[in-house]
Motif scaffolding. Structure first.
Motif, mmCIF file in Angstrom:
data_model
loop_
_atom_site.group_PDB
_atom_site.id
_atom_site.type_symbol
_atom_site.label_atom_id
_atom_site.label_comp_id
_atom_site.label_asym_id
_atom_site.label_seq_id
_atom_site.Cartn_x
_atom_site.Cartn_y
_atom_site.Cartn_z
ATOM 1 N N ASN A 74 -3.348 -107.149 -128.659
ATOM 2 C CA ASN A 74 -3.222 -107.303 -127.359
ATOM 3 C C ASN A 74 -3.869 -106.133 -126.433
ATOM 4 O O ASN A 74 -3.894 -106.285 -125.155
ATOM 5 C CB ASN A 74 -1.795 -106.970 -127.000
ATOM 6 C CG ASN A 74 -1.111 -105.851 -127.527
ATOM 7 O OD1 ASN A 74 -1.697 -104.732 -127.344
ATOM 8 N ND2 ASN A 74 0.088 -105.550 -128.063
ATOM 9 N N GLY A 75 -4.785 -105.398 -127.076
ATOM 10 C CA GLY A 75 -5.570 -104.432 -126.347
ATOM 11 C C GLY A 75 -5.180 -103.213 -125.717
ATOM 12 O O GLY A 75 -5.764 -102.318 -125.472
ATOM 13 N N MET A 76 -3.697 -102.858 -125.783
ATOM 14 C CA MET A 76 -3.125 -101.901 -125.538
ATOM 15 C C MET A 76 -3.624 -100.489 -126.090
ATOM 16 O O MET A 76 -3.658 -99.435 -125.356
ATOM 17 C CB MET A 76 -1.435 -101.883 -125.319
ATOM 18 C CG MET A 76 -0.935 -102.907 -124.653
ATOM 19 S SD MET A 76 0.669 -103.053 -124.990
ATOM 20 C CE MET A 76 1.308 -101.762 -123.953
ATOM 21 N N LEU A 77 -4.084 -100.656 -127.259
ATOM 22 C CA LEU A 77 -4.379 -99.348 -128.084
ATOM 23 C C LEU A 77 -6.040 -99.305 -128.137
ATOM 24 O O LEU A 77 -6.434 -98.500 -128.886
ATOM 25 C CB LEU A 77 -3.764 -99.343 -129.359
ATOM 26 C CG LEU A 77 -2.011 -98.998 -129.277
ATOM 27 C CD1 LEU A 77 -1.503 -99.044 -130.504
ATOM 28 C CD2 LEU A 77 -2.023 -97.673 -128.598
ATOM 29 N N TYR A 78 -6.554 -100.513 -127.996
ATOM 30 C CA TYR A 78 -7.849 -100.491 -128.474
ATOM 31 C C TYR A 78 -8.967 -99.504 -127.802
ATOM 32 O O TYR A 78 -9.662 -98.797 -128.470
ATOM 33 C CB TYR A 78 -8.523 -101.975 -128.057
ATOM 34 C CG TYR A 78 -9.890 -102.343 -128.402
ATOM 35 C CD1 TYR A 78 -10.398 -102.136 -129.991
ATOM 36 C CD2 TYR A 78 -10.999 -101.836 -127.489
ATOM 37 C CE1 TYR A 78 -11.716 -102.389 -130.136
ATOM 38 C CE2 TYR A 78 -12.183 -102.080 -127.880
ATOM 39 C CZ TYR A 78 -12.867 -102.261 -129.268
ATOM 40 O OH TYR A 78 -14.069 -102.353 -129.681
ATOM 41 N N VAL B 119 4.898 -107.367 -121.703
ATOM 42 C CA VAL B 119 4.612 -105.909 -121.173
ATOM 43 C C VAL B 119 3.259 -105.952 -120.134
ATOM 44 O O VAL B 119 2.674 -106.987 -120.599
ATOM 45 C CB VAL B 119 4.431 -105.321 -122.816
ATOM 46 C CG1 VAL B 119 3.387 -106.075 -123.520
ATOM 47 C CG2 VAL B 119 4.217 -103.870 -122.797
ATOM 48 N N ALA B 120 3.148 -105.043 -119.756
ATOM 49 C CA ALA B 120 1.889 -104.813 -118.975
ATOM 50 C C ALA B 120 0.687 -104.530 -119.766
ATOM 51 O O ALA B 120 0.404 -103.494 -120.016
ATOM 52 C CB ALA B 120 2.071 -103.756 -117.843
ATOM 53 N N CYS B 121 -0.115 -105.571 -120.197
ATOM 54 C CA CYS B 121 -1.170 -105.324 -121.004
ATOM 55 C C CYS B 121 -2.376 -106.175 -120.693
ATOM 56 O O CYS B 121 -3.504 -105.970 -120.921
ATOM 57 C CB CYS B 121 -0.954 -105.993 -122.570
ATOM 58 S SG CYS B 121 -0.420 -107.679 -122.441
ATOM 59 N N TYR B 122 -2.251 -106.620 -119.636
ATOM 60 C CA TYR B 122 -3.671 -107.481 -118.853
ATOM 61 C C TYR B 122 -4.780 -106.393 -118.516
ATOM 62 O O TYR B 122 -5.950 -106.703 -118.955
ATOM 63 C CB TYR B 122 -3.393 -108.233 -117.514
ATOM 64 C CG TYR B 122 -4.312 -109.155 -116.957
ATOM 65 C CD1 TYR B 122 -4.949 -110.104 -117.096
ATOM 66 C CD2 TYR B 122 -5.174 -107.878 -115.957
ATOM 67 C CE1 TYR B 122 -5.784 -110.550 -116.714
ATOM 68 C CE2 TYR B 122 -6.134 -108.796 -115.213
ATOM 69 C CZ TYR B 122 -6.430 -109.985 -115.774
ATOM 70 O OH TYR B 122 -7.497 -110.558 -115.090
ATOM 71 N N ASP B 123 -4.413 -105.216 -117.811
ATOM 72 C CA ASP B 123 -5.278 -104.314 -117.531
ATOM 73 C C ASP B 123 -5.731 -103.716 -118.832
ATOM 74 O O ASP B 123 -7.209 -103.440 -118.870
ATOM 75 C CB ASP B 123 -4.862 -103.083 -116.794
ATOM 76 C CG ASP B 123 -4.291 -103.584 -115.265
ATOM 77 O OD1 ASP B 123 -4.794 -104.810 -114.869
ATOM 78 O OD2 ASP B 123 -3.481 -103.143 -114.649
ATOM 79 N N PHE B 124 -5.324 -103.719 -120.145
ATOM 80 C CA PHE B 124 -5.740 -103.089 -121.129
ATOM 81 C C PHE B 124 -6.807 -104.149 -121.884
ATOM 82 O O PHE B 124 -7.886 -103.759 -122.304
ATOM 83 C CB PHE B 124 -4.827 -102.615 -122.193
ATOM 84 C CG PHE B 124 -3.707 -101.391 -121.743
ATOM 85 C CD1 PHE B 124 -4.267 -100.375 -122.016
ATOM 86 C CD2 PHE B 124 -2.681 -101.684 -121.312
ATOM 87 C CE1 PHE B 124 -3.504 -98.985 -121.909
ATOM 88 C CE2 PHE B 124 -1.893 -100.441 -120.961
ATOM 89 C CZ PHE B 124 -2.321 -99.306 -121.280
ATOM 90 N N VAL B 125 -6.547 -105.315 -121.628
ATOM 91 C CA VAL B 125 -7.502 -106.271 -122.063
ATOM 92 C C VAL B 125 -8.864 -106.061 -121.324
ATOM 93 O O VAL B 125 -9.721 -106.058 -121.851
ATOM 94 C CB VAL B 125 -7.022 -107.633 -122.123
ATOM 95 C CG1 VAL B 125 -8.110 -108.752 -122.411
ATOM 96 C CG2 VAL B 125 -5.596 -107.703 -122.969
ATOM 97 N N MET B 126 -8.680 -106.009 -119.976
ATOM 98 C CA MET B 126 -9.786 -105.850 -119.194
ATOM 99 C C MET B 126 -10.794 -104.539 -119.562
ATOM 100 O O MET B 126 -11.989 -104.785 -119.714
ATOM 101 C CB MET B 126 -9.369 -105.939 -117.658
ATOM 102 C CG MET B 126 -8.757 -107.110 -117.047
ATOM 103 S SD MET B 126 -9.993 -108.524 -117.308
ATOM 104 C CE MET B 126 -9.028 -109.432 -118.532
#
Length: 327
Positions: free
Chosen positions: A87-91, A123-130
């Motif tokens: 989901n990108g949150m930790l990437y 959960v707010a993860c969109y910004d983490f993906v970007m």
């Protein structure tokens, strides 16, 4: 005609824990341990003996495992094709440790709009993906965007393609949602909507396994004449270090591995369960993508021919065919 008798894929669940709460998934609801590095090392050697070529380190959220980079590195060095979806949150935090160890890195994104994506993921993860896209590109990685398609977000495909994947030179993977157990994914796609996906899948920089579309047109797997070859193409390993058969989502039995994965997989008891693949009552109408994809690849039928063009397109784009030949 069966092309391959050996398993192709291992879905290796590193944990069922997740830092998101996706509305179309129930895995995050389960209590779960984390797999151990020692078990992974032993199991990878057995998976190589069994002929497996691709290891999907999955979850839950696989990046929650603190040793995920070591596991990926071990598998990659052994010649396996490695794949991971996040989901990108930790990437962004782990990206440098993961560099060069993931052949197929997927960032989940279901809308071009932050509020829509975050609502679906809980959960707010969109910004983490970007952020993850930019970090991966800076490191020279080639991630993909994995778009899970429902009726309610089908209209978002065009904008994600036009504003996110194409400008960043990323592959857009179209992943039609599937039902399992009591997880609700809404109404099934109509014939007209499936036609739209088929046309969209022919675009540059888009991957859609057309076998998935055909299977939905046909009403899913039929127990009387199953297309699903889940147990004979795919090994599922749980965070408890158990072999789950005939598949994770509809698994009926788990076997403790205890350092003997190859012997266990080839045992008579497991062989009997393999014979039930696609034939259990719960298998009727099934369209679970992660088991159908390898199923389409091992037997020549209409799904094989439907899946072949997109599979070649993706592997040529990613260059993974070179590692498969070397393996």
């Amino acid at each position: 005609m069966r092309l391959r008798s050996k398993p192709v894929l291992c879905n290796y669940y590193v944990t069922y824990r997740c830092n998101a709460k996706c509305s179309f998934c129930d895995i995050w609801e389960k209590p779960s341990p984390y797999i151990t590095l020692e078990d992974v090392a032993q199991n990878l050697h057995d998976l190589k003996r069994l002929g497996v070529q691709v290891i999907d380190f999955t979850g839950g959220e696989p990046l929650l495992h603190r040793q995920i980079d070591q596991m990926l590195g071990m598998a990659h060095d052994m010649g396996f094709i490695t794949t991971l979806t996040t989901n990108g949150m930790l990437y962004p935090k782990l990206a440098e440790r993961l560099k060069g160890k993931i052949d197929m890195l997927h960032f989940s994104l279901d809308s071009a709009h932050k509020e829509v994506h975050d609502t679906g993921r809980g959960v707010a993860c969109y910004d983490f993906v970007m952020e993850s896209i930019q970090v991966a590109k800076w490191l020279g990685e080639r991630p993909d965007i994995l778009f899970t398609v429902f009726r309610h977000n089908l209209d978002q495909l065009e904008e994600v393609y036009r504003t996110i994947t194409q400008p960043n030179k990323l592959m857009l993977i179209i992943n039609p949602a599937f039902e399992y157990n009591d997880v609700a994914v809404g109404e099934q796609l109509t014939e007209e909507e499936l036609d739209y996906l088929t046309a969209f899948g022919k675009r540059k920089g888009v991957y859609l396994n057309e076998g998935f579309v055909q299977l939905r047109r046909d009403g899913g797997n039929r127990v009387a004449d199953p297309v699903c070859k889940a147990a004979s193409t795919t090994l599922v390993i749980s965070p408890e270090n158990e072999l789950v058969l005939p598949c994770y989502h509809l698994g009926t039995k788990s076997f403790p591995i205890q350092g003997k994965l190859a012997e266990l997989y080839l045992s008579q008891e497991v062989e009997e369960l393999k014979q039930l693949e696609g034939r259990l009552p719960a298998c009727e109408g099934c369209t679970i993508n992660c088991y159908m994809q390898p199923s389409f690849a091992v037997e020549i039928n209409k799904y094989f021919w439907k899946a072949l063009p997109s599979t070649l397109k993706y592997n040529l784009s990613k260059g993974t065919w070179k590692r498969l030949l070397n393996g």
